[in-house]
Design an enzyme around this catalytic site. Structure first.
Site, PDB file in Angstrom:
ATOM      1  N   GLU A  67       0.808  -1.218   0.000  1.00 42.24           N
ATOM      2  CA  GLU A  67       0.000   0.000   0.000  1.00 42.24           C
ATOM      3  C   GLU A  67       0.845   1.273   0.000  1.00 42.24           C
ATOM      4  OE1 GLU A  67      -2.797   0.671   3.256  1.00 42.24           O
ATOM      5  OE2 GLU A  67      -3.745   2.229   2.060  1.00 42.24           O
ATOM      6  N   ASP A  83      -0.660  -5.087   2.966  1.00 38.55           N
ATOM      7  CA  ASP A  83      -1.088  -3.843   3.610  1.00 38.55           C
ATOM      8  C   ASP A  83      -0.449  -3.827   5.001  1.00 38.55           C
ATOM      9  OD1 ASP A  83      -2.236  -1.601   4.604  1.00 38.55           O
ATOM     10  OD2 ASP A  83      -4.278  -2.099   4.004  1.00 38.55           O
ATOM     11  N   ILE A  85      -0.661  -1.772   7.545  1.00 35.03           N
ATOM     12  CA  ILE A  85      -1.701  -1.603   8.571  1.00 35.03           C
ATOM     13  C   ILE A  85      -3.029  -1.434   7.838  1.00 35.03           C
ATOM     14  CG2 ILE A  85      -2.556  -0.292  10.543  1.00 35.03           C
ATOM     15  CD1 ILE A  85       0.237   0.724  11.064  1.00 35.03           C
ATOM     16  N   THR A  88      -6.070   1.689   9.301  1.00 36.76           N
ATOM     17  CA  THR A  88      -5.200   2.756   9.825  1.00 36.76           C
ATOM     18  C   THR A  88      -5.981   3.717  10.729  1.00 36.76           C
ATOM     19  OG1 THR A  88      -3.787   2.577   7.880  1.00 36.76           O
ATOM     20  CG2 THR A  88      -3.604   4.610   9.137  1.00 36.76           C
ATOM     21  N   ASP A 218      -5.755  -4.680   0.382  1.00 39.60           N
ATOM     22  CA  ASP A 218      -6.763  -4.782   1.442  1.00 39.60           C
ATOM     23  C   ASP A 218      -7.404  -6.168   1.454  1.00 39.60           C
ATOM     24  OD1 ASP A 218      -6.712  -1.993   2.312  1.00 39.60           O
ATOM     25  OD2 ASP A 218      -7.687  -1.503   0.418  1.00 39.60           O
TER      26      ASP A 218
HETATM   27  C1  IPD Z   1      -8.991   0.718   4.424  1.00 40.85           C
HETATM   28  C2  IPD Z   1      -9.800  -0.212   5.294  1.00 40.85           C
HETATM   29  C3  IPD Z   1     -11.264   0.166   5.247  1.00 40.85           C
HETATM   30  C4  IPD Z   1     -11.793   0.136   3.844  1.00 40.85           C
HETATM   31  C5  IPD Z   1     -10.951   1.009   2.928  1.00 40.85           C
HETATM   32  C6  IPD Z   1      -9.484   0.611   3.022  1.00 40.85           C
HETATM   33  P1  IPD Z   1      -6.475   1.233   5.199  1.00 40.85           P
HETATM   34  O1  IPD Z   1      -7.633   0.351   4.445  1.00 40.85           O
HETATM   35  O2  IPD Z   1      -9.659  -1.538   4.875  1.00 40.85           O
HETATM   36  O3  IPD Z   1     -12.046  -0.734   5.953  1.00 40.85           O
HETATM   37  O4  IPD Z   1     -13.091   0.636   3.855  1.00 40.85           O
HETATM   38  O5  IPD Z   1     -11.415   0.815   1.599  1.00 40.85           O
HETATM   39  O6  IPD Z   1      -8.721   1.451   2.186  1.00 40.85           O
HETATM   40  O7  IPD Z   1      -6.478   2.568   4.524  1.00 40.85           O
HETATM   41  O8  IPD Z   1      -6.860   1.303   6.615  1.00 40.85           O
HETATM   42  O9  IPD Z   1      -5.250   0.453   4.938  1.00 40.85           O
END
Ligand code: IPD
Length: 276
Positions: A67, A83, A85, A88, A218
Site C-alpha cells: 500500500e 497492507d 496496517i 489505519t 486490502d
Molecule cells: C482501508 C480499510 C477500510 C476500507 C478502505 C481501506 P487502510 O484500508 O480496509 O475498511 O473501507 O477501503 O482502504 O487505509 O486502513 O489500509
C-alpha cells in the site's frame, strides 16, 4: 513452490510487525492522503519497509506490491500483496480492529493469506488446499447454515470518498438493504478493516461483506483465507459475476447453502453500481 513454508514465514513476519503496531497504537500523528478521512502514519511506512526488506531477502524472485511503496500493476507472477496496517483509522484511534495483511498471489489468484490483529492477538491464516485457521482453530468457527438476506449480518464500509455517484450508490444500497420494504437484514457492522471483515466472513460470524474502493492489498490475504472455508468472493456490482483480486468492487459471502441465491438477492438490492 512450498506454500506452507511461505505461510510460516508470513506468520513470523506478522508477529514482528505486530510488535511495531502494538507499540504505536493510539500514540501516532497522521497525514492525510486523498482527503481528511484517508489517513497514513509513519508506522504504516516503517512496517512496510521492514516487511519488504525481509521478503526481498528470503524470496528475491517474487514480486512485491504494498500500500505505501509499491502499487504497480498486478501480473501473473508470484507476488506478495501487503497492507502494513489495514484499519489505519482504527490504529490512530486505538480502536482494536486493525491488522497487518500479508497476501501471496500466483496467476493473480490469492493462495496464501496471513492477517494478524496485534492488539487482540488474533492470527488468521490460510493456504490454498490446506484450510484456514484462527489462532489454531479451523475455520469456519460455526457450522455453515443456510444463507438468507433477511437473517444476514453484513459488513459495509463508508470508504474515504464521501460525495459523488459511488457515495450515493453505497448509501442508497445500505438504506435499501436495511429497510423493512427492502432486504431488512439483521444488521450492519462497519469495523474499518477490509482484511478483518473478510476474516469474519471466513469465520462465519459475518454472513457477507460488500465494498467498493478498496485495493488488492486490502483483500488478497483475507480472500485466500475465506476461499479455504467454502466462502466466495464475487464482483460487487450487479451484472458482473467474477471479481479479480484488483477489481476494487467485491461481495464476499460465507460458506453455506443457498450461496448463489443469496448473491443474487443481495445484488438485486444494490442501487446502481460502483465505478473505480
Ligand atoms: C482501508 C480499510 C477500510 C476500507 C478502505 C481501506 P487502510 O484500508 O480496509 O475498511 O473501507 O477501503 O482502504 O487505509 O486502513 O489500509
Amino acid at each position: 513452490m512450498d506454500l506452507e513454508e511461505i505461510r510460516d514465514f508470513l506468520v513470523q513476519l506478522a508477529r514482528t510487525a505486530g510488535e511495531m503496531i502494538r507499540e504505536k497504537t493510539g500514540k501516532v500523528t497522521w497525514d492525510d492522503k486523498m482527503n481528511s478521512v484517508d489517513l497514513v502514519t509513519e508506522t504504516d511506512a516503517a512496517v512496510e519497509r521492514m516487511v519488504k526488506e525481509q521478503l526481498a531477502s528470503k524470496y528475491p524472485d517474487f514480486k512485491f506490491m504494498g500500500e505505501e511503496t509499491a502499487h504497480g500493476v498486478l501480473t501473473a507472477d508470484p507476488t506478495f500483496i501487503v497492507d502494513p496496517i489495514d484499519g489505519t483509522t482504527n490504529f490512530i484511534h486505538r480502536f482494536p480492529s486493525s491488522c497487518i495483511s500479508l497476501g501471496f498471489a500466483v496467476d493473480k489468484v490469492p493462495v496464501v493469506g496471513v492477517v494478524y490483529n496485534p492488539l487482540l492477538d488474533h492470527m488468521y491464516q490460510g493456504v490454498q488446499g490446506k484450510g484456514a485457521y484462527f489462532n489454531g482453530q479451523k475455520l469456519p468457527l460455526k457450522p455453515p447454515s443456510e444463507l438468507s438476506l433477511g437473517t444476514a449480518l453484513i459488513a459495509i464500509e463508508w470508504g474515504s470518498e464521501r460525495s459523488g455517484p459511488n457515495y450515493t450508490c453505497k448509501t442508497q444500497t445500505f438504506a435499501n438493504l436495511a429497510a423493512s420494504d427492502g432486504g431488512m437484514v439483521h444488521g450492519f457492522r462497519s469495523m474499518g478493516s477490509a482484511a478483518l471483515n473478510l476474516c469474519s466472513v471466513a469465520a462465519g460470524t459475518l454472513d457477507a461483506y460488500w465494498e467498493g474502493g478498496c485495493w488488492a492489498w486490502d483483500v488478497c490475504a483475507g480472500w485466500a483465507i475465506l476461499a479455504e472455508t467454502g466462502g466466495a468472493v464475487v464482483h460487487g456490482n450487479p451484472g458482473t459475476d467474477k471479481a479479480a483480486v484488483d477489481s476494487r468492487v467485491y461481495l464476499a459471502v460465507r460458506a453455506g447453502s443457498n450461496q448463489q441465491k443469496f448473491i443474487a438477492d443481495f445484488k438485486s438490492h444494490i442501487k446502481g453500481s460502483l465505478s473505480y
